[in-house]
Design a protein around this motif. Structure first.
Motif, PDB file in Angstrom:
ATOM      1  N   ALA A 184      29.993 -19.218   5.744  1.00 38.51           N
ATOM      2  CA  ALA A 184      30.650 -18.072   6.665  1.00 38.51           C
ATOM      3  C   ALA A 184      29.538 -17.091   6.978  1.00 38.51           C
ATOM      4  O   ALA A 184      29.510 -16.641   8.035  1.00 38.51           O
ATOM      5  CB  ALA A 184      31.805 -17.457   5.832  1.00 38.51           C
ATOM      6  N   TYR A 193      34.626 -25.193  11.061  1.00 38.25           N
ATOM      7  CA  TYR A 193      33.105 -25.797  10.930  1.00 38.25           C
ATOM      8  C   TYR A 193      32.674 -25.883   9.591  1.00 38.25           C
ATOM      9  O   TYR A 193      32.047 -26.930   9.057  1.00 38.25           O
ATOM     10  CB  TYR A 193      32.281 -24.816  11.617  1.00 38.25           C
ATOM     11  CG  TYR A 193      30.984 -25.274  11.989  1.00 38.25           C
ATOM     12  CD1 TYR A 193      30.531 -26.188  12.880  1.00 38.25           C
ATOM     13  CD2 TYR A 193      29.757 -25.060  11.043  1.00 38.25           C
ATOM     14  CE1 TYR A 193      29.232 -26.767  13.211  1.00 38.25           C
ATOM     15  CE2 TYR A 193      28.577 -25.505  11.248  1.00 38.25           C
ATOM     16  CZ  TYR A 193      28.438 -26.424  12.254  1.00 38.25           C
ATOM     17  OH  TYR A 193      27.133 -26.892  12.607  1.00 38.25           O
ATOM     18  N   ALA A 201      29.459 -19.798  10.107  1.00 36.84           N
ATOM     19  CA  ALA A 201      30.460 -20.901  10.220  1.00 36.84           C
ATOM     20  C   ALA A 201      32.046 -20.403  10.458  1.00 36.84           C
ATOM     21  O   ALA A 201      32.382 -19.517   9.654  1.00 36.84           O
ATOM     22  CB  ALA A 201      30.024 -21.986   9.405  1.00 36.84           C
ATOM     23  N   THR A 202      32.707 -20.621  11.435  1.00 36.11           N
ATOM     24  CA  THR A 202      34.099 -20.729  11.301  1.00 36.11           C
ATOM     25  C   THR A 202      34.670 -21.463  10.231  1.00 36.11           C
ATOM     26  O   THR A 202      33.894 -22.376   9.669  1.00 36.11           O
ATOM     27  CB  THR A 202      34.746 -21.167  12.602  1.00 36.11           C
ATOM     28  OG1 THR A 202      34.384 -22.502  12.686  1.00 36.11           O
ATOM     29  CG2 THR A 202      34.289 -20.386  13.757  1.00 36.11           C
ATOM     30  N   ARG A 203      35.899 -21.407   9.690  1.00 35.53           N
ATOM     31  CA  ARG A 203      36.361 -21.964   8.650  1.00 35.53           C
ATOM     32  C   ARG A 203      36.570 -23.475   8.793  1.00 35.53           C
ATOM     33  O   ARG A 203      36.227 -24.412   8.175  1.00 35.53           O
ATOM     34  CB  ARG A 203      37.956 -21.691   8.269  1.00 35.53           C
ATOM     35  CG  ARG A 203      37.743 -20.108   7.355  1.00 35.53           C
ATOM     36  CD  ARG A 203      39.327 -19.574   7.222  1.00 35.53           C
ATOM     37  NE  ARG A 203      39.790 -18.874   8.523  1.00 35.53           N
ATOM     38  CZ  ARG A 203      40.495 -18.080   8.450  1.00 35.53           C
ATOM     39  NH1 ARG A 203      41.455 -17.860   7.409  1.00 35.53           N
ATOM     40  NH2 ARG A 203      41.133 -17.464   9.721  1.00 35.53           N
TER      41      ARG A 203
END
Lengths: 289, 362
Positions: free
Chosen positions: A190, A198, A194-196
């Motif tokens: 994160a 990803y 990074a999105t959740r």
């Protein structure tokens, strides 16, 4: 003091007796009273399998397995079990993620519902599927009226029945892996933007892969052996819904124990292969970390 | 909380309160671009909590977190971690075990939409800058502690954050590696244009790596200021114990460290590698200093003639400020003060064993 002479011979050499004393044996924690029933239980588990081997018509085996109906059932079994596993992966992993990381009321209830098929008699599962997806079912009827499409007694029905029974095995394995997975890596992802989604794809999923694999193998093995729910919901129509377990039952009913035993042997060898592939995982579950 | 300032402050500007259970952290801090502030304090002081707030993993109850004038946390505002221009070097590195060193460094570029080839090319430059080119393809599990630390630093810096957070960056390393990594960190911090916050419980790390220090105790700042000033003038017993340290800069010699005025501090030089720069720091705690009222006979190698300029009473000990051939802080017992009749102005000899000193590249 009853030291032997060797202790005194030259302190400098510091060599103890050439033969070391027996390594200390720790007392085992097994009460002797339980040994006999344990042995009896073990025999009970093993003897049927031995019986199968002894009574197997080894000489006819190639012919038996070469029969069209057997080959057909085997192929359908492998196909439906694999499709059921695939469906379980696609639906079960998301359920496991929700159970492991979701924050909502009633999560315990959802987990209980997910595990119901584990304890439900499969035949009850089959009846339940019928009431839901059958031609007169809660969902099946409007679906049939609308599209003319009906599920029971088709190959897809076999897949549905097997998925219903086997998916909980996958969910439980994957949820366990997710709980054991390290949230520190997700945090690090994160902070790296990074999105959740990803982070799940590139960090969490690779981490829980051993658990997913173990769950998938268990799920597949359970689906392959599924009988009750399948027979109830999909029947055992030759060339359509007949799978190995129902074929075994049918052959036995029809007075052809030889074929039944041959088919059983095939299923058993597959189980042994599955067990062997899982052995690594069961013995050292932490090693893959 | 105080009213928000009218002028946007460049760099990190925070003023928040966050509570977790019985623990409350109140923090007011600004870090200018290019500067490094150390959050120094014992375990449980709130350092990690502060770090989690900066990253966005923890949302403060009230107050604000701003970076280069952009509000990350504030009334009704919470920018999630993945949207913050913040790089973190975790204490345990947290390198993704399934990715190579190179792909770990490229990760923060990939998440920001850089394509695979370009992000790898940029990552390769960072890997090279860290001197790890031949390890680029390795998984984290086959890297040494020092190498993993460098990969973690490269990974944090590659997306060009505006704020760099270092969480106990040296805690997991052995003594020898720590020297190397500290030197490497210093170099990269000097090149880094953003604000840096270093979380550490080790005053040495704070002094070597940071320009300013904020001492946290039980969720509150007990002292802040330039590193040297805090070290020389601790305001609480706790700070005195924590940061009280005799620290000198000089050049490495065969027997010790030669200061600019020619004074030699005998020290164990074996830890330094041949490739380390000649410029070094030497440090020893005040408790390692022995005080004599006459020139000691025997052969302690470090004997400094000085006089007492100041005395402070700290929990269980008295700290002497000495000036002379070497300015030294010394901790002695209250009993010794009475017995030796130590008073300000008195001439004394201070001795330090070479083995009590630590030397590291500046």
């Amino acid at each position: 003091m009853s030291t032997t002479g060797t202790d005194h011979v030259g302190a400098g050499s510091a060599k103890r007796a050439a033969r070391p004393p027996r390594p200390p044996r720790e007392r085992s924690g097994v009460p002797p009273l339980l040994v006999a029933p344990a042995a009896l239980g073990l025999m009970f588990l093993i003897i049927p399998l031995i019986g199968l081997m002894v009574r197997a018509p080894w000489t006819e085996l190639p012919d038996q397995l070469g029969r069209e109906i057997v080959r057909d059932a085997l192929m359908r079994s492998l196909y439906t079990a694999s499709m059921a596993t695939l469906t379980s992966l696609l639906l079960g992993i998301p359920i496991a993620v929700v159970l492991a990381h979701g924050r909502f009321r009633g999560r315990g209830l959802v987990r209980a519902l997910v595990t119901v098929p584990l304890v439900l008699p499969p035949v009850v599962g089959g009846v339940a599927l019928f009431t839901a997806l059958g031609r007169k079912g809660v969902i099946g009827e409007p679906l049939h009226d609308w599209t003319g499409w009906s599920l029971p007694f088709t190959t897809n029905a076999v897949i549905v029945a097997e998925t219903f029974v086997a998916m909980p095995f996958l969910i439980i394995a994957v949820e366990g892996a997710l709980r054991g997975a390290d949230s520190r890596f997700t945090e690090a992802a994160a902070t790296l933007g990074a999105t959740r989604w990803y982070a799940f794809r590139r960090v969490t999923l690779p981490q829980i892969m051993p658990g997913v694999a173990a769950g998938a193998v268990l799920c597949w093995a359970r689906a392959l052996g599924e009988f009750g729910a399948t027979v109830t919901f999909a029947g055992s129509l030759e060339g359509r819904t007949l799978v190995m377990p129902s074929a075994v039952y049918r052959e036995l009913e029809a007075g052809r124990p030889g074929t039944a035993i041959s088919l059983s042997l095939v299923l058993m060898s597959i189980s042994v292969i599955v067990l062997a592939s899982l052995r690594e995982h069961w013995i050292s579950p932490a090693r893959t970390r | 909380m105080t009213a928000p300032p009218t002028e946007p402050v460049p760099g990190l500007d925070v003023n928040f309160h966050v509570g977790r259970g019985n623990f409350n952290l109140v923090l007011e801090l600004t870090v200018s671009p290019g500067r490094t502030t150390a959050l120094l304090g014992p375990n449980g002081a709130g350092k990690s909590t502060a770090l989690r707030v900066f990253t966005g993993l923890l949302r403060p109850h009230d107050g604000y977190v701003r970076l280069d004038g952009l509000t990350l946390d504030g009334p009704g505002v919470h920018v999630p971690p993945e949207k913050r221009p913040v790089g973190v070097v975790w204490q345990d590195y947290r390198l993704f075990p399934n990715l190579s060193a190179l792909d770990n460094v490229a990760f923060g570029l990939r998440t920001r939409g850089v394509n695979k080839a370009d992000s790898r090319a940029t990552a390769a430059v960072w890997i090279e800058r860290m001197g790890l080119t031949e390890h680029a393809g390795k998984r984290p599990s086959s890297l040494s502690g020092g190498q993993a630390q460098r990969v973690a630093l490269a990974r944090a810096l590659a997306p060009e954050p505006k704020l760099l957070l270092l969480d106990e960056p040296l805690a997991a390393l052995d003594a020898r590696t720590r020297l190397d990594v500290r030197t490497n960190l210093r170099k990269h911090l000097a090149d880094f244009g953003g604000a840096t916050v270093l979380v550490t419980h080790d005053p040495l790390d704070a002094m070597v790596l940071a320009s300013d220090v904020l001492v946290l105790e039980d969720g509150a700042a007990v002292q802040r200021g330039a590193v040297a000033q805090v070290a020389r003038h601790p305001q609480t017993d706790y700070v005195a114990r924590l940061v009280g340290l005799n620290l000198y800069r000089g050049t490495a010699d065969a027997d010790g460290v030669r200061l600019a005025d020619g004074t030699l501090i005998a020290a164990v030089m074996a830890h330094l590698a041949p490739h380390d720069p000649a410029e070094v720091m030497v440090a020893f705690p005040p408790s390692a200093v022995s005080i004599f009222t006459e020139r000691p006979v025997g052969t302690p190698r470090n004997v400094f003639n000085a006089h007492i300029t100041d005395m402070e009473l700290h929990a269980g000990s008295v700290r002497l400020h000495l000036e002379g051939s070497l300015d030294v802080l010394a901790d002695v017992t209250a009993g010794a003060v009475a017995e030796l009749d130590l008073v300000p102005g008195r001439e004394v000899w201070a001795t330090v064993k070479a083995t009590e000193t630590s030397v590291y590249p500046a």
